[in-house]
Design a protein around this motif. Structure first.
Motif, PDB file in Angstrom:
ATOM      1  N   ASP A 121       0.778  -0.973  -0.019  1.00  0.00           N
ATOM      2  CA  ASP A 121      -0.063  -0.062  -0.215  1.00  0.00           C
ATOM      3  C   ASP A 121       0.891   1.210   0.188  1.00  0.00           C
ATOM      4  N   ALA A 122       1.940   1.127   0.756  1.00  0.00           N
ATOM      5  CA  ALA A 122       2.918   2.443   0.754  1.00  0.00           C
ATOM      6  C   ALA A 122       3.445   2.500  -0.460  1.00  0.00           C
ATOM      7  N   GLN A 123       3.936   1.478  -1.136  1.00  0.00           N
ATOM      8  CA  GLN A 123       4.507   1.754  -2.355  1.00  0.00           C
ATOM      9  C   GLN A 123       3.315   2.252  -3.269  1.00  0.00           C
ATOM     10  N   LYS A 124       2.338   1.733  -3.352  1.00  0.00           N
ATOM     11  CA  LYS A 124       1.202   2.235  -4.362  1.00  0.00           C
ATOM     12  C   LYS A 124       1.063   3.736  -4.218  1.00  0.00           C
ATOM     13  N   LEU A 125       0.765   4.173  -2.772  1.00  0.00           N
ATOM     14  CA  LEU A 125       0.673   5.445  -2.658  1.00  0.00           C
ATOM     15  C   LEU A 125       1.680   6.467  -3.059  1.00  0.00           C
ATOM     16  N   LEU A 126       2.920   5.909  -2.772  1.00  0.00           N
ATOM     17  CA  LEU A 126       4.229   6.676  -3.253  1.00  0.00           C
ATOM     18  C   LEU A 126       4.094   6.933  -4.883  1.00  0.00           C
ATOM     19  N   MET A 127       3.799   5.868  -5.522  1.00  0.00           N
ATOM     20  CA  MET A 127       3.984   5.963  -6.906  1.00  0.00           C
ATOM     21  C   MET A 127       2.908   6.817  -7.377  1.00  0.00           C
ATOM     22  N   GLN A 128       1.837   6.801  -6.905  1.00  0.00           N
ATOM     23  CA  GLN A 128       0.655   7.528  -7.251  1.00  0.00           C
ATOM     24  C   GLN A 128       0.699   9.036  -6.912  1.00  0.00           C
ATOM     25  N   SER A 129       1.459   9.341  -5.930  1.00  0.00           N
ATOM     26  CA  SER A 129       1.582  10.786  -5.621  1.00  0.00           C
ATOM     27  C   SER A 129       2.652  11.196  -6.565  1.00  0.00           C
ATOM     28  N   LEU A 130       3.883  10.515  -6.792  1.00  0.00           N
ATOM     29  CA  LEU A 130       4.889  10.992  -7.729  1.00  0.00           C
ATOM     30  C   LEU A 130       4.433  11.144  -9.063  1.00  0.00           C
ATOM     31  N   ASP A 131       3.596  10.294  -9.533  1.00  0.00           N
ATOM     32  CA  ASP A 131       3.059  10.550 -10.832  1.00  0.00           C
ATOM     33  C   ASP A 131       2.177  11.629 -10.960  1.00  0.00           C
ATOM     34  N   ALA A 132       1.296  11.843 -10.075  1.00  0.00           N
ATOM     35  CA  ALA A 132       0.384  13.201  -9.971  1.00  0.00           C
ATOM     36  C   ALA A 132       1.163  14.498  -9.810  1.00  0.00           C
ATOM     37  N   ASP A 133       2.284  14.505  -9.012  1.00  0.00           N
ATOM     38  CA  ASP A 133       3.070  15.739  -8.879  1.00  0.00           C
ATOM     39  C   ASP A 133       3.761  15.844 -10.317  1.00  0.00           C
ATOM     40  N   LEU A 134       4.422  14.946 -11.037  1.00  0.00           N
ATOM     41  CA  LEU A 134       5.056  15.140 -12.280  1.00  0.00           C
ATOM     42  C   LEU A 134       3.959  15.259 -13.420  1.00  0.00           C
ATOM     43  N   ARG A 135       2.849  15.112 -13.248  1.00  0.00           N
ATOM     44  CA  ARG A 135       1.865  15.335 -14.164  1.00  0.00           C
ATOM     45  C   ARG A 135       1.496  16.858 -14.122  1.00  0.00           C
ATOM     46  N   ASP A 136       1.499  17.401 -12.866  1.00  0.00           N
ATOM     47  CA  ASP A 136       1.163  18.763 -12.598  1.00  0.00           C
ATOM     48  C   ASP A 136       2.334  19.561 -13.161  1.00  0.00           C
ATOM     49  N   MET A 137       3.509  19.006 -13.177  1.00  0.00           N
ATOM     50  CA  MET A 137       4.715  19.864 -13.600  1.00  0.00           C
ATOM     51  C   MET A 137       5.115  19.586 -15.096  1.00  0.00           C
ATOM     52  N   LYS A 138       4.120  18.832 -15.852  1.00  0.00           N
ATOM     53  CA  LYS A 138       4.271  18.519 -17.163  1.00  0.00           C
ATOM     54  C   LYS A 138       5.555  17.797 -17.507  1.00  0.00           C
TER      55      LYS A 138
END
Length: 293
Positions: A121-138
């Motif tokens: 769960d921790a790994q999944k949450l981390l990757m989802q958060s990183l993906d969302a952050d990088l998408r926001d930064m294009k």
């Protein structure tokens, strides 16, 4: 005998006291919109409360407690008997109740050392958060991050055939470093984490900057490709820690603990095959996250 011609009297109609169907429908729709907005706000508020609750009992109580108010009171706790007592006056909105009287309740303390989330769960949450952050930064990724890594095409980062970051590569490295610094202190040691970090839970054991390449290990070009991949991984690692120096301070265990290593490290992977492409072609640089217990 002459006929008298009657005159038609025009009667002006007064203002109607009836509401037209159109006006009535507009009013109904307006009221419906107000009600919908209210229920949406209440839904968001309730969802936030339940999400913040760490225990099932607390979540169940929050479903019925719609108007919690902060209040200062002296409480008494017997940790051995697991009993908490509050002044009776604190349980009344007006302060009513006999002075000196108490109400006592039983409670179950949280289990010491119990992780708040599983490793998966921790790994999944981390990757989802990183993906969302990088998408926001294009920032574009070369593959799906759900597999546990952030991958970038080498030609997206480096000048052709070299380990020199291009202008776009330096920008991407800066953006990625900023995102990592937002998430990794909560999952490592050596840097004070920001607000919102869990006190307990799985930590990262290693974050590897990995360059991957196909090569012919028995040819001069293949050996050059392996060398180039390693230099590119080191260059991207250096760019990350230059943009955010605290990334180089992070450890996978407390600094004083034996075996403590830097969290952010470098690796290179090359698969030998016949007819591999030219030096530097089809290489990728990725950041791989491995969660410990």
């Amino acid at each position: 005998m002459g006929r008298k011609r009657g005159r038609t009297v025009d009667v002006e109609e007064g203002e109607s006291y009836y509401v037209s169907m159109t006006d009535m429908m507009v009013g109904v729709i307006f009221i419906f919109i107000i009600m919908l907005s209210y229920f949406a706000f209440e839904f968001r508020s309730t969802t936030a409360k339940l999400t913040a609750a760490k225990h099932p009992e607390t979540a169940a109580l929050l479903q019925t407690a719609a108007n919690l108010q902060p209040k200062t009171a002296d409480i008494e706790i017997d940790y051995k008997a697991q009993v908490v007592c509050l002044p009776e006056t604190a349980l009344s909105e007006t302060g009513a109740g006999a002075a000196g009287e108490r109400r006592c309740f039983g409670f179950s303390p949280p289990k010491a050392g119990a992780p708040t989330a599983s490793v998966a769960d921790a790994q999944k949450l981390l990757m989802q958060s990183l993906d969302a952050d990088l998408r926001d930064m294009k920032v574009a990724l070369a593959s799906d991050p759900s597999g546990g890594s952030l991958a970038f095409r080498a030609d997206q980062l480096f000048s052709p055939g070299t380990a020199d970051l291009s202008a776009d590569g330096r920008r991407i490295a800066g953006d990625v470093a900023q995102v990592l610094m937002k998430r990794l202190p909560c999952l490592g040691y050596g840097v004070a984490p920001g607000a919102g970090c869990e006190d307990e839970g799985p930590k990262l054991s290693v974050v590897n900057v990995v360059a991957q390449t196909n090569l012919d290990a028995f040819s001069a070009e293949g050996q050059q490709a392996a060398s180039l991949a390693l230099r590119r991984a080191a260059a991207f690692h250096q760019a990350l820690t230059t943009a955010q120096p605290a990334l180089g301070v992070l450890r996978n265990a407390p600094p004083a603990q034996p075996g403590s290593q830097p969290l952010l490290r470098v690796a290179s992977v090359g698969q030998s095959q016949e007819g591999a492409s030219k030096v530097g072609d089809d290489q990728t640089v990725s950041i791989q996250f491995q969660m410990g217990s």
